[in-house]
Design a protein around this motif. Structure first.
Motif, PDB file in Angstrom:
ATOM      1  N   GLY A  16    -104.231 -25.683   5.515  1.00 39.67           N
ATOM      2  CA  GLY A  16    -105.633 -25.475   5.173  1.00 39.67           C
ATOM      3  C   GLY A  16    -106.541 -26.565   5.709  1.00 39.67           C
ATOM      4  N   VAL A  17    -106.036 -27.798   5.679  1.00 35.76           N
ATOM      5  CA  VAL A  17    -106.825 -28.918   6.200  1.00 35.76           C
ATOM      6  C   VAL A  17    -107.146 -28.700   7.678  1.00 35.76           C
ATOM      7  CG1 VAL A  17    -106.758 -31.377   6.792  1.00 35.76           C
ATOM      8  CG2 VAL A  17    -106.016 -30.604   4.519  1.00 35.76           C
ATOM      9  N   PHE A  18    -106.143 -28.304   8.452  1.00 41.42           N
ATOM     10  CA  PHE A  18    -106.366 -28.080   9.888  1.00 41.42           C
ATOM     11  C   PHE A  18    -107.126 -26.780  10.142  1.00 41.42           C
ATOM     12  CE2 PHE A  18    -103.006 -31.251  10.237  1.00 41.42           C
ATOM     13  CZ  PHE A  18    -103.461 -32.012  11.307  1.00 41.42           C
ATOM     14  N   ALA A  19    -106.954 -25.793   9.280  1.00 36.74           N
ATOM     15  CA  ALA A  19    -107.680 -24.527   9.451  1.00 36.74           C
ATOM     16  C   ALA A  19    -109.169 -24.706   9.184  1.00 36.74           C
ATOM     17  CB  ALA A  19    -107.106 -23.466   8.520  1.00 36.74           C
ATOM     18  N   ALA A  20    -109.515 -25.604   8.278  1.00 36.34           N
ATOM     19  CA  ALA A  20    -110.929 -25.845   7.977  1.00 36.34           C
ATOM     20  C   ALA A  20    -111.618 -26.631   9.092  1.00 36.34           C
ATOM     21  CB  ALA A  20    -111.060 -26.595   6.655  1.00 36.34           C
ATOM     22  N   ALA A  21    -110.854 -27.408   9.840  1.00 49.80           N
ATOM     23  CA  ALA A  21    -111.456 -28.266  10.867  1.00 49.80           C
ATOM     24  C   ALA A  21    -112.256 -27.490  11.910  1.00 49.80           C
ATOM     25  CB  ALA A  21    -110.371 -29.116  11.536  1.00 49.80           C
ATOM     26  N   PRO A  22    -111.745 -26.354  12.448  1.00 47.45           N
ATOM     27  CA  PRO A  22    -112.547 -25.615  13.427  1.00 47.45           C
ATOM     28  C   PRO A  22    -113.872 -25.117  12.865  1.00 47.45           C
ATOM     29  CG  PRO A  22    -110.258 -24.905  13.530  1.00 47.45           C
ATOM     30  CD  PRO A  22    -110.393 -25.768  12.318  1.00 47.45           C
ATOM     31  N   VAL A  23    -113.877 -24.675  11.614  1.00 45.09           N
ATOM     32  CA  VAL A  23    -115.126 -24.212  11.001  1.00 45.09           C
ATOM     33  C   VAL A  23    -116.097 -25.378  10.860  1.00 45.09           C
ATOM     34  CG1 VAL A  23    -116.139 -23.102   8.978  1.00 45.09           C
ATOM     35  CG2 VAL A  23    -113.861 -22.426   9.772  1.00 45.09           C
ATOM     36  N   ILE A  24    -115.581 -26.516  10.438  1.00 49.65           N
ATOM     37  CA  ILE A  24    -116.420 -27.697  10.247  1.00 49.65           C
ATOM     38  C   ILE A  24    -116.931 -28.226  11.582  1.00 49.65           C
ATOM     39  CG2 ILE A  24    -116.342 -30.128   9.549  1.00 49.65           C
ATOM     40  CD1 ILE A  24    -114.437 -29.154   7.276  1.00 49.65           C
ATOM     41  N   ALA A  25    -116.120 -28.132  12.624  1.00 51.49           N
ATOM     42  CA  ALA A  25    -116.535 -28.618  13.939  1.00 51.49           C
ATOM     43  C   ALA A  25    -117.806 -27.930  14.412  1.00 51.49           C
ATOM     44  CB  ALA A  25    -115.420 -28.405  14.962  1.00 51.49           C
ATOM     45  N   PHE A  26    -117.999 -26.692  13.964  1.00 53.54           N
ATOM     46  CA  PHE A  26    -119.196 -25.960  14.363  1.00 53.54           C
ATOM     47  C   PHE A  26    -120.462 -26.646  13.859  1.00 53.54           C
ATOM     48  CE2 PHE A  26    -116.314 -21.975  13.961  1.00 53.54           C
ATOM     49  CZ  PHE A  26    -115.613 -22.382  15.087  1.00 53.54           C
ATOM     50  N   ALA A  27    -120.340 -27.389  12.748  1.00 52.12           N
ATOM     51  CA  ALA A  27    -121.500 -28.098  12.215  1.00 52.12           C
ATOM     52  C   ALA A  27    -121.921 -29.237  13.131  1.00 52.12           C
ATOM     53  CB  ALA A  27    -121.180 -28.640  10.817  1.00 52.12           C
ATOM     54  N   TYR A  28    -120.960 -29.821  13.846  1.00 45.56           N
ATOM     55  CA  TYR A  28    -121.264 -30.947  14.725  1.00 45.56           C
ATOM     56  C   TYR A  28    -121.824 -30.494  16.073  1.00 45.56           C
ATOM     57  CZ  TYR A  28    -118.279 -33.688  11.552  1.00 45.56           C
ATOM     58  OH  TYR A  28    -117.734 -34.307  10.462  1.00 45.56           O
TER      59      TYR A  28
END
Length: 507
Positions: free
Chosen positions: A250-262
């Motif tokens: 889950g930690v790694f799966a959330a990273a791509p979604v969060i990267a979109f914020a940057y």
């Protein structure tokens, strides 16, 4: 520009087809475009940092941490923000090297033109048009809905909220398009004011939220894994099956979604031509803005996870509801103000970035050249700005753009791939070009950027890939019908009858 030997080799019809011909490096590294195509230099390092923060920090800063903690990563969402920040920093370093070498307004479009050739430049430019134009419409529509909600939260009754939201979309796009059209300096002043105000709001969220943190809510930044539910099929799911939520997966799966914020730091590169001493200043502005944004996002994530258990987070209004749970109701108004200001600056910077990409492509002849003209009164690409604003209004009002957000991300990541590959290729083919910044540990870090970008891309939905393929296919048709025939490189290759075969003067 003179008929140099380098230019003759670059444009020789016997060695370059319209598919492989490249923009001569001097066109991107030594701007000699004449007064008609000259942009005023207004940006310095601090201005570029504000430009980056203006687009990277929007309303999502108040929601994305809570949503991903609740559904995907648990308290480990803090680690997800760190992983996403590292992935984006790799891409940012690649952008920094190329923008310091080719300080031209086209950003990745120009990089591809010099390194890979015209058709690849068109493909990247077409992807950037999708990214920025659609993003402006998406954010404007989101801004209108959040603004209506904020007004209601202050106790003001809004009759016919859907109609009001539509009117607000038109108002904000007309207003910000006008600001960009009348001058970069005016837009920059407005940006400084709004970014400063929204940073104050975010600072209040962090400080007040930190006073209500319960360390027990962090646990060990780990939540027990469980099957993911409700997620739409991604490319990765197609090959490896549906993943799990929470735990390390889950930690790694959330990273791509969060990267979109940057995503948005790349727009800083579009301002290179308007920056004083761009070889040194653009890399600094780009990297610093991303680092500051990453720190702010992580700080908000810490506050979000620390105030209440991740299982109690509300998906509709994560931070506002968290403050209500700890008895600080008035922070909801601060968050509303910060969200409205945040999205306002995002729209403004997106219009600036889109204008500069279209201007650059039109100046090269790949789009109608009238869009590449500079207003003598305001020293801005006014025609391009007005067209972009009009298209954004039509999209935001008549198209369900909020369902197309992943297409924005797809266009951005596609450009990231070419930029990372461009650093590797340019080190081999053009080692002598002056660089104001160099990616350390090349080619290892650019390769790592390629891998990280591909990871983000395979986490996008299959439907997004399909729509993106259709858009790019349509773009190739436009290039073959218009762009290739009107490119200034094509005009240079056509010998005027009276000149006996001499190429045309580019500018």
């Amino acid at each position: 520009m003179g008929e140099s030997h380098e230019r003759g080799v670059s444009l020789s019809t016997s060695t370059r087809s319209s598919i492989t011909r490249r923009l001569p490096p001097a066109e991107a590294t030594e701007l000699r475009t004449g007064a008609r195509h000259a942009l005023a230099q207004v940006y310095r390092t601090g201005d570029l940092v504000v430009l980056g923060l203006g687009v990277m920090i929007g309303a999502g800063i108040f929601s994305i941490a809570g949503q991903q903690a609740k559904t995907t990563a648990g308290p480990g969402v803090i680690l997800s923000f760190m992983i996403a920040g590292i992935a984006c920093l790799l891409a940012c370093l690649c952008y920094a090297e190329l923008s310091s070498t080719m300080p031209r307004s086209g950003s990745a479009y120009t990089f591809a033109y010099v390194i890979f050739g015209e058709v690849w430049a068109w493909i990247i430019g077409w992807a950037l048009i999708l990214e920025l134009q659609l993003a402006a419409a998406v954010v404007a529509r989101a801004w209108s809905q959040i603004t209506v909600g904020a007004i209601s939260n202050f106790g003001v009754r809004v009759p016919y909220p859907d109609v009001v939201a539509t009117v607000l979309v038109v108002v904000i796009l007309v207003l910000l398009t006008g600001v960009v059209a009348v001058g970069a300096r005016i837009g920059l002043r407005a940006l400084w004011v709004m970014v400063s105000a929204k940073l104050l709001a975010i600072g209040a969220v962090i400080v007040v939220g930190a006073m209500h943190i319960d360390v027990a809510n962090f646990g060990d930044l780990y939540a027990e894994p469980q099957p993911a539910t409700g997620a739409k099929a991604t490319v990765l799911d197609f090959f490896v099956g549906q993943g799990q939520a929470f735990g390390w997966t889950g930690v790694f799966a959330a990273a791509p979604v969060i990267a979109f914020a940057y995503i948005g730091f790349d727009i800083v590169a579009t301002a290179a031509e308007e920056t004083v001493n761009p070889r040194a200043v653009v890399p600094k502005g780009m990297i610093r803005s991303l680092v500051v944004a990453t720190v702010i996002y992580i700080a908000v994530a810490v506050v979000m996870v620390g105030m209440i258990p991740y299982t109690s987070i509300s998906l509709d209004a994560p931070l506002s509801s968290a403050f209500q749970d700890v008895g600080v109701d008035w922070m909801g108004h601060v968050i509303d103000i910060g969200a409205v200001l945040g999205l306002t600056t995002v729209i403004l910077v997106l219009i600036v970035g889109q204008t500069r990409v279209v201007f650059s492509m039109a100046r090269d002849g790949l789009l109608p050249r009238r869009l590449g003209a500079i207003s003598r009164a305001y020293h801005t690409p006014q025609r391009a700005t007005l067209v972009i604003g009009a298209v954004a209004i039509l999209l935001a009002v008549f198209v369900p753009v909020l369902t197309m957000q992943e297409l924005v991300v797809m266009g951005t990541l596609f450009a990231f791939l070419f930029v990372a590959a461009g650093v590797i290729a340019m080190r081999r083919t053009m080692p002598g070009l002056e660089r104001g910044f160099r990616v350390p540990l090349s080619p290892l870090l650019p390769i790592a950027s390629l891998v990280a970008t591909l990871w983000l891309m395979v986490n996008l939905q299959l439907l997004t890939w399909a729509w993106f393929a259709l858009w790019m296919g349509f773009g190739l048709v436009v290039y073959l019908v218009y762009g290739r025939r009107h490119s200034l490189l094509t005009l240079d290759e056509r010998p005027p009858p009276e000149a006996g075969g001499r190429g045309r003067h580019r500018r």
